[in-house]
Structure formats: structure tokens, C-alpha cells
Write a protein that holds these residues in place. Structure first.
Motif: not given
Length: 132
Positions: A45-50, A76-79
């Protein structure tokens, strides 16, 4: 999957803890409760928000490891996309989106997954990603 305290989430997003609390209270950022009743943000959730905000930390961590690589980005790793041999890792660090290609084995050994905090190090044309 890692989860982050409100303070850790704030550091990763480059804002105050109070801002993260307001976002959570306003429903902009999904939070859960840990076993002790504290509010936490799940890593995904934090990655998506970032990713949506395009914002995050800009500083090198205080306990940074010695290295000749001078350009470090905490993020933060987002993918993560993997195949049989290679992997593509996407990191959001503040307004900076970094994408690197590494081996699938490296992704597994480092435990890289969406929502994990890392330090991306850039030297010339190489990017080194270390778990934070």
C-alpha cells in the motif's frame, strides 16, 4: 510483506508523521493495526501511494555503508518483474523513479519485493540496490 510504522512511512514519503496520520485519518492512505494496536502501513500500500504521489525521501540513510558509489537514493520498491534469468526492479525515491535490471537470483537473495525499502546506488551507468 513488510509493514511500516507511521514514522517510517513519513520518512519514506519525505513528510512529517503528522501528515501521514492526516492522510490515514482522511482515507487517503490505507492503514491497519499491528498486534499491539499501533497503526501500520503495509508495504504494498505504501509503494502504491508513493508511486501515485511521486514523492519520498531524498537523503542518504544515517547508517549508510561505506562505498565508492556517491549517488544514493533511499526509496521503496514499486515494481518487480522477473523471468527465468533477469529481473527489472523499479524504485520510487522522492520524485525520482529508478529502474534497474538485475538477475532473478539477486532479487531472491536480497528479498526485493513491492513495498520493501532499499537504497539505490548509481555509479556511471551502473545502479546498485541494497536493502535498507
Amino acid at each position: 510483506m513488510p509493514s511500516y510504522s507511521m514514522g517510517q512511512a513519513a520518512r519514506l514519503l519525505g513528510v512529517s508523521s503528522e501528515t501521514v496520520r492526516r492522510w490515514a485519518d482522511g482515507g487517503r492512505l490505507a492503514v491497519a493495526r499491528d498486534g499491539a494496536g499501533r497503526r501500520v502501513v503495509e508495504g504494498a500500500a505504501l509503494a502504491a501511494f508513493a508511486r501515485e504521489r511521486g514523492a519520498g525521501p531524498h537523503a542518504v540513510p544515517e547508517d549508510d555503508v561505506p562505498t565508492s558509489v556517491r549517488n544514493s537514493f533511499v526509496g521503496i520498491v514499486t515494481g518487480v518483474r522477473t523471468d527465468d534469468v533477469a529481473a527489472q526492479v523499479e524504485v520510487q525515491s522522492g520524485p525520482h523513479r529508478l529502474v534497474t535490471l538485475v538477475t532473478r537470483e539477486a532479487v531472491e537473495e536480497l528479498g526485493l519485493d513491492v513495498g520493501v525499502t532499499v537504497t539505490a546506488r548509481v555509479k556511471s551507468t551502473d545502479v546498485h540496490v541494497d536493502p535498507a
